[in-house]
Design an enzyme around this catalytic site. Structure first.
Site, short mmCIF file in Angstrom:
data_model
loop_
_atom_site.label_atom_id
_atom_site.label_comp_id
_atom_site.label_asym_id
_atom_site.label_seq_id
_atom_site.Cartn_x
_atom_site.Cartn_y
_atom_site.Cartn_z
N THR A 44 43.52 -18.09 -18.13
CA THR A 44 44.77 -17.85 -18.03
C THR A 44 45.14 -16.91 -16.70
O THR A 44 44.22 -16.32 -16.23
CB THR A 44 45.55 -17.20 -19.23
OG1 THR A 44 45.17 -15.93 -19.34
CG2 THR A 44 45.28 -17.72 -20.80
N ILE A 108 42.05 -13.24 -20.15
CA ILE A 108 43.34 -12.85 -19.78
C ILE A 108 43.18 -11.69 -18.64
O ILE A 108 42.28 -10.94 -18.63
CB ILE A 108 43.89 -12.14 -20.87
CG1 ILE A 108 45.34 -11.58 -20.98
CG2 ILE A 108 43.01 -10.98 -21.59
CD1 ILE A 108 46.22 -11.25 -21.94
N ILE A 139 38.02 -10.40 -20.27
CA ILE A 139 39.03 -9.68 -19.56
C ILE A 139 38.67 -10.04 -17.88
O ILE A 139 37.72 -9.83 -17.55
CB ILE A 139 38.82 -8.13 -19.83
CG1 ILE A 139 38.81 -7.99 -21.27
CG2 ILE A 139 39.86 -7.19 -19.15
CD1 ILE A 139 40.29 -8.44 -22.01
N LYS A 140 39.88 -10.46 -17.56
CA LYS A 140 39.71 -11.04 -15.96
C LYS A 140 40.00 -9.62 -15.13
O LYS A 140 40.89 -9.17 -15.23
CB LYS A 140 40.62 -12.17 -15.54
CG LYS A 140 40.34 -13.47 -16.12
CD LYS A 140 41.53 -14.34 -15.92
CE LYS A 140 41.24 -14.91 -14.28
NZ LYS A 140 42.19 -16.14 -14.30
N ILE A 141 38.83 -9.46 -14.07
CA ILE A 141 38.92 -8.52 -13.11
C ILE A 141 38.71 -8.96 -11.91
O ILE A 141 37.63 -9.58 -11.55
CB ILE A 141 38.08 -7.13 -13.41
CG1 ILE A 141 38.37 -6.49 -14.95
CG2 ILE A 141 37.96 -6.20 -12.42
CD1 ILE A 141 37.36 -5.36 -15.46
#
EC number: 2.2.1.2
Length: 368
Positions: A44, A108, A139-141
């Site tokens: 996403t 996300i 978790i998108k970083i």
């Protein structure tokens, strides 16, 4: 008869859908894609959530509740998006369990406004992970230079990470180093390395878009002949980097302690140039232990007519190097291109986040 998406899966490519909405979840559409088109995960971003919320109907009840409670726009965005991701994680839980957490993943993104603040990014990653509270969340970083310490710190806490916005091979090496550093710290912290997963999202089509624009400006026949080739060459060389790091003593020590490889993920796989085949960044990037995250249009095209003939990456490294060298000889700087793409990517992330905030603000105002 085996479908192209089944052939991809058989070749070691995990298909993740680059889209999520509450409508997909409640209508059964996402489950249908799992059942019929081999989708085993979801990514996403703020643009995807903004588009879903603009459609509106599925969110009306929650937006009304948030508005009545006087919830701020930032808190409303957090609540809405984490609820969707949690529900998607639950839908994909059987796949996550069957693959020991390799697939069944839902990504996300941290607030992109924090991209240049390592500590704030790390704190936001922990908050997202704790709020969603599902082992198959990613978790998108962003892989900015300042984001690398956040990646290591988040992995060290046992949180699985999707490292996004990678364009250059040098930065990708930095991402791999951050992942291994995080695993080493996690091991020191007594974490179970087998529960930590990561993907490194290497953007493909945007490389061609920027390179081709510059090759057009050169204007020679030689430059024209190189159009549409840089994105694949760059991604294929990234896979070489991935394979090389698996052969290092540092990685072998981590693997012996239970660590999972950080898989390459091909992002930005929708073809922008109408002169190129619409499944180019799928059929030409088939390799074991990779992920291809596709917009639905690309997924449908892949299912319908992609030619999947097995590994199309291993053994292409010399040719790929020659392509990037030839582009450099035309006066197009690889370094300038990847730096421009990262800067532009961060701007796009910020614009997407602003779009999402505006969409939610409007919905809250209307509900009030």
């Amino acid at each position: 008869m085996s479908t192209p998406t089944q052939k991809l899966s058989d070749a070691g490519v995990s298909i993740w859908l680059d889209d999520l909405s509450r409508q997909r979840l409640t209508s059964g559409n996402l489950q249908e894609l799992i059942d019929t088109k081999n989708v085993v995960g979801v990514t996403t971003n703020p643009t995807i959530f903004a588009a879903a919320l603009a459609d509106g109907e599925s969110y009306r009840e929650q937006v009304a509740e948030l508005a009545a409670a006087g919830t701020s726009v930032d808190d409303a965005v957090f609540r809405i998006t984490t609820d969707d991701v949690r529900d998607a994680c639950d839908l994909f839980a059987p796949i996550a369990e069957a693959t020991q957490g390799v697939d069944g993943r839902v990504s996300i993104e941290v607030d992109p406004r924090l991209a240049q603040d390592a500590d704030a990014t790390s704190a936001m990653a922990q908050k997202l992970s704790q709020t969603i509270d599902r082992p198959n969340a990613l978790i998108k970083i962003p892989a900015t230079e300042k984001g690398l310490p956040s990646i290591a710190a988040t992995i060290a806490e046992g949180i699985s990470v999707n490292v996004t916005l990678i364009f250059s091979l040098d930065r990708y090496r930095g991402v791999i180093n951050a992942y291994m550093e995080g695993l080493e710290r996690a091991l020191e912290n007594g974490k179970d390395l087998s529960t930590i997963h990561s993907v490194a999202s290497f953007f493909v089509s945007r490389v061609d878009t920027e390179m081709d624009k510059r090759l057009d400006a050169v204007g020679t026949d030689e430059a024209a002949a190189l159009k549409g080739k840089a994105g694949l060459a760059n991604a294929r060389l990234a896979y070489q980097v991935y394979a090389q790091q698996l052969d290092t003593e540092r990685w072998k020590r981590l693997a012996a302690a239970g660590a999972n490889p950080q898989r390459p993920l091909w992002a930005s796989t929708g073809v922008k140039d109408p002169n190129l085949p619409d499944t180019l960044y799928v059929s030409e990037l088939v390799a074991p232990n990779t992920v291809n995250t596709m917009p639905e249009k690309t997924l449908d095209a892949t299912f319908d007519h992609a030619e999947v003939t097995g590994d199309t990456v291993t053994g292409t490294y010399e040719e790929s190097t020659e392509i990037l060298n030839a582009i450099g000889e035309q006066g197009v700087s690889y370094q300038e291109v990847v730096e421009a793409l990262e800067s532009e990517g961060l701007d796009k992330f910020d614009a997407s986040w602003d779009e999402l905030l505006t969409t939610v603000r409007t919905a809250l105002d209307e509900a009030r």
